[in-house]
Design a protein around this motif. Structure first.
Motif, PDB file in Angstrom:
ATOM      1  N   GLY A  65       0.827  -1.195   0.000  1.00  0.00           N
ATOM      2  CA  GLY A  65       0.000   0.000   0.000  1.00  0.00           C
ATOM      3  C   GLY A  65       0.862   1.245   0.000  1.00  0.00           C
ATOM      4  N   LEU A  66       0.304   2.356   0.449  1.00  0.00           N
ATOM      5  CA  LEU A  66       1.031   3.615   0.548  1.00  0.00           C
ATOM      6  C   LEU A  66       2.086   3.531   1.643  1.00  0.00           C
ATOM      7  N   TRP A  67       3.316   3.958   1.317  1.00  0.00           N
ATOM      8  CA  TRP A  67       4.354   4.064   2.353  1.00  0.00           C
ATOM      9  C   TRP A  67       4.123   5.408   3.035  1.00  0.00           C
ATOM     10  N   LEU A  68       3.535   5.364   4.230  1.00  0.00           N
ATOM     11  CA  LEU A  68       2.943   6.550   4.837  1.00  0.00           C
ATOM     12  C   LEU A  68       3.917   7.712   5.021  1.00  0.00           C
ATOM     13  N   SER A  69       5.146   7.440   5.435  1.00  0.00           N
ATOM     14  CA  SER A  69       6.068   8.547   5.702  1.00  0.00           C
ATOM     15  C   SER A  69       6.393   9.354   4.453  1.00  0.00           C
ATOM     16  N   GLU A  70       6.282   8.731   3.281  1.00  0.00           N
ATOM     17  CA  GLU A  70       6.561   9.466   2.046  1.00  0.00           C
ATOM     18  C   GLU A  70       5.518  10.550   1.813  1.00  0.00           C
ATOM     19  N   LEU A  71       4.326  10.322   2.319  1.00  0.00           N
ATOM     20  CA  LEU A  71       3.285  11.344   2.276  1.00  0.00           C
ATOM     21  C   LEU A  71       3.443  12.326   3.425  1.00  0.00           C
ATOM     22  N   ARG A 127       4.390  -2.420   6.615  1.00  0.00           N
ATOM     23  CA  ARG A 127       5.767  -2.248   7.071  1.00  0.00           C
ATOM     24  C   ARG A 127       6.101  -0.789   7.343  1.00  0.00           C
ATOM     25  N   SER A 128       5.383   0.124   6.707  1.00  0.00           N
ATOM     26  CA  SER A 128       5.661   1.543   6.924  1.00  0.00           C
ATOM     27  C   SER A 128       5.156   2.016   8.276  1.00  0.00           C
ATOM     28  N   LEU A 129       4.371   1.179   8.951  1.00  0.00           N
ATOM     29  CA  LEU A 129       3.796   1.555  10.242  1.00  0.00           C
ATOM     30  C   LEU A 129       4.563   0.957  11.409  1.00  0.00           C
ATOM     31  N   LYS A 130       5.672   0.275  11.108  1.00  0.00           N
ATOM     32  CA  LYS A 130       6.476  -0.366  12.139  1.00  0.00           C
ATOM     33  C   LYS A 130       7.836   0.307  12.239  1.00  0.00           C
ATOM     34  N   LEU A 131       8.421   0.238  13.421  1.00  0.00           N
ATOM     35  CA  LEU A 131       9.775   0.758  13.592  1.00  0.00           C
ATOM     36  C   LEU A 131      10.743  -0.004  12.699  1.00  0.00           C
ATOM     37  N   PRO A 132      11.756   0.645  12.133  1.00  0.00           N
ATOM     38  CA  PRO A 132      12.100   2.062  12.287  1.00  0.00           C
ATOM     39  C   PRO A 132      11.448   2.958  11.232  1.00  0.00           C
ATOM     40  N   ASN A 133      10.458   2.438  10.505  1.00  0.00           N
ATOM     41  CA  ASN A 133       9.882   3.195   9.391  1.00  0.00           C
ATOM     42  C   ASN A 133       8.853   4.230   9.816  1.00  0.00           C
ATOM     43  N   ARG A 149       7.461  10.338  14.247  1.00  0.00           N
ATOM     44  CA  ARG A 149       6.484  11.257  14.845  1.00  0.00           C
ATOM     45  C   ARG A 149       5.423  11.687  13.832  1.00  0.00           C
ATOM     46  N   SER A 150       5.852  11.939  12.596  1.00  0.00           N
ATOM     47  CA  SER A 150       4.892  12.441  11.599  1.00  0.00           C
ATOM     48  C   SER A 150       3.865  11.382  11.219  1.00  0.00           C
ATOM     49  N   THR A 151       4.291  10.131  11.094  1.00  0.00           N
ATOM     50  CA  THR A 151       3.341   9.074  10.735  1.00  0.00           C
ATOM     51  C   THR A 151       2.410   8.767  11.904  1.00  0.00           C
ATOM     52  N   ARG A 152       2.941   8.806  13.114  1.00  0.00           N
ATOM     53  CA  ARG A 152       2.089   8.555  14.285  1.00  0.00           C
ATOM     54  C   ARG A 152       1.069   9.669  14.464  1.00  0.00           C
ATOM     55  N   ALA A 153       1.509  10.904  14.212  1.00  0.00           N
ATOM     56  CA  ALA A 153       0.589  12.034  14.339  1.00  0.00           C
ATOM     57  C   ALA A 153      -0.517  11.951  13.292  1.00  0.00           C
ATOM     58  N   TRP A 154      -0.151  11.504  12.092  1.00  0.00           N
ATOM     59  CA  TRP A 154      -1.163  11.372  11.030  1.00  0.00           C
ATOM     60  C   TRP A 154      -2.200  10.316  11.432  1.00  0.00           C
ATOM     61  N   GLN A 155      -1.718   9.175  11.919  1.00  0.00           N
ATOM     62  CA  GLN A 155      -2.628   8.104  12.307  1.00  0.00           C
ATOM     63  C   GLN A 155      -3.508   8.491  13.495  1.00  0.00           C
ATOM     64  N   ALA A 156      -3.001   9.384  14.340  1.00  0.00           N
ATOM     65  CA  ALA A 156      -3.765   9.800  15.520  1.00  0.00           C
ATOM     66  C   ALA A 156      -4.804  10.863  15.192  1.00  0.00           C
ATOM     67  N   SER A 157      -4.743  11.420  13.997  1.00  0.00           N
ATOM     68  CA  SER A 157      -5.665  12.478  13.605  1.00  0.00           C
ATOM     69  C   SER A 157      -6.804  11.913  12.767  1.00  0.00           C
ATOM     70  N   SER A 158      -8.016  12.026  13.265  1.00  0.00           N
ATOM     71  CA  SER A 158      -9.164  11.521  12.507  1.00  0.00           C
ATOM     72  C   SER A 158      -9.348  12.320  11.222  1.00  0.00           C
ATOM     73  N   THR A 162      12.880  14.317  -8.367  1.00  0.00           N
ATOM     74  CA  THR A 162      12.647  12.934  -7.957  1.00  0.00           C
ATOM     75  C   THR A 162      13.544  12.551  -6.786  1.00  0.00           C
ATOM     76  N   GLY A 163      13.028  11.671  -5.930  1.00  0.00           N
ATOM     77  CA  GLY A 163      13.774  11.155  -4.783  1.00  0.00           C
ATOM     78  C   GLY A 163      13.851   9.647  -4.854  1.00  0.00           C
ATOM     79  N   GLN A 164      14.945   9.071  -4.362  1.00  0.00           N
ATOM     80  CA  GLN A 164      15.214   7.656  -4.595  1.00  0.00           C
ATOM     81  C   GLN A 164      14.432   6.699  -3.713  1.00  0.00           C
ATOM     82  N   ASN A 165      14.231   7.028  -2.460  1.00  0.00           N
ATOM     83  CA  ASN A 165      13.692   6.054  -1.511  1.00  0.00           C
ATOM     84  C   ASN A 165      12.913   6.769  -0.404  1.00  0.00           C
ATOM     85  N   PRO A 166      12.317   6.016   0.527  1.00  0.00           N
ATOM     86  CA  PRO A 166      11.514   6.672   1.569  1.00  0.00           C
ATOM     87  C   PRO A 166      12.264   7.759   2.327  1.00  0.00           C
ATOM     88  N   GLY A 167      13.562   7.543   2.562  1.00  0.00           N
ATOM     89  CA  GLY A 167      14.356   8.519   3.288  1.00  0.00           C
ATOM     90  C   GLY A 167      14.610   9.795   2.523  1.00  0.00           C
TER      91      GLY A 167
END
Length: 227
Positions: free
Chosen positions: A23-29, A58-64, A67-76, A209-214
């Protein structure tokens, strides 16, 4: 009018084998969203089919996750954005100054052949807007042609998730094609960092363009600088 950025996300939730979710790799968003938000840009979400964009587990597990992904998931409010994305038919490209293709292996399935996304991308690019992608997001540019019939990527420097990174991520046998190879076949001047999984971005005119999630933050910062 404020500067507007259109993010592209996937509708696909698994590889060819449904037993393997993606699915979507959340941190990239979220990383790009934060950069653009800090600049005061307006932002919207579109997907090939509209509606829900599933998340790569996998994007929802450490180390991926961070703070930004957790904050997004915590926001309805934020999570609702990914439940109700616009379809390409609902998007007027004239309203946007940049398009940003997010990644996750899922986009390899529904980004390349979306005529709606190709239309939006072509119109933004030919108006002098910014076309950008991170990680597998460049799959959304593989089949995009300009009004003269040429591939948008032809003769342009760019980067994206490399085949070596697919191998190291242990998904080379799951992905439907070698995206790096496909970009080269379309005439792209593909580049990558000397080491896998380090942040790497390439700017060629209004193509960023960027190469990877980082690389998501660095890619978004380059887009913001151009805007």
């Amino acid at each position: 009018m404020s500067t507007r950025v259109l993010h592209v996300v996937t509708n696909v939730g698994h590889y060819d084998d449904p037993a393997h979710p993606t699915g979507l790799w959340l941190s990239e968003l979220t990383h790009a969203w934060q950069v653009f938000e800090d600049h005061g840009f307006s932002q919207d979400l579109v997907s090939p089919a509209g509606g829900r964009s599933p998340l790569e587990p996998r994007s929802l597990k450490l180390p991926n996750c961070d703070r930004s992904t957790r904050a997004w998931q915590a926001s309805s409010e934020r999570t609702a954005l990914l439940e109700h994305t616009a379809s390409p038919e609902e998007i007027d490209p004239v309203r946007y100054d940049a398009i940003f293709f997010t990644g996750g292996h899922a986009v390899m399935y529904d980004f390349p052949d979306s005529e709606g996304l190709q239309r939006i991308t072509r119109e933004i690019f030919e108006r002098g807007g910014i076309v950008s992608s991170v990680c597998h997001g460049y799959c959304g540019l593989l089949n995009t042609r300009l009004s003269d019939g040429s591939h948008l990527l032809a003769g342009r420097r760019m980067t994206g998730f490399s085949w070596r990174e697919e191998e190291l991520a242990k998904v080379a046998e799951l992905v439907p094609y070698n995206a790096e190879e496909e970009a080269r076949r379309r005439g792209a001047l593909y580049e990558k960092a000397r080491l896998p999984f380090v942040s790497h971005t390439v700017t060629d005119g209004t193509l960023v363009t960027g190469q990877n999630p980082g690389s998501a933050k660095a890619t978004a910062r380059r887009v913001a600088a151009l805007l």
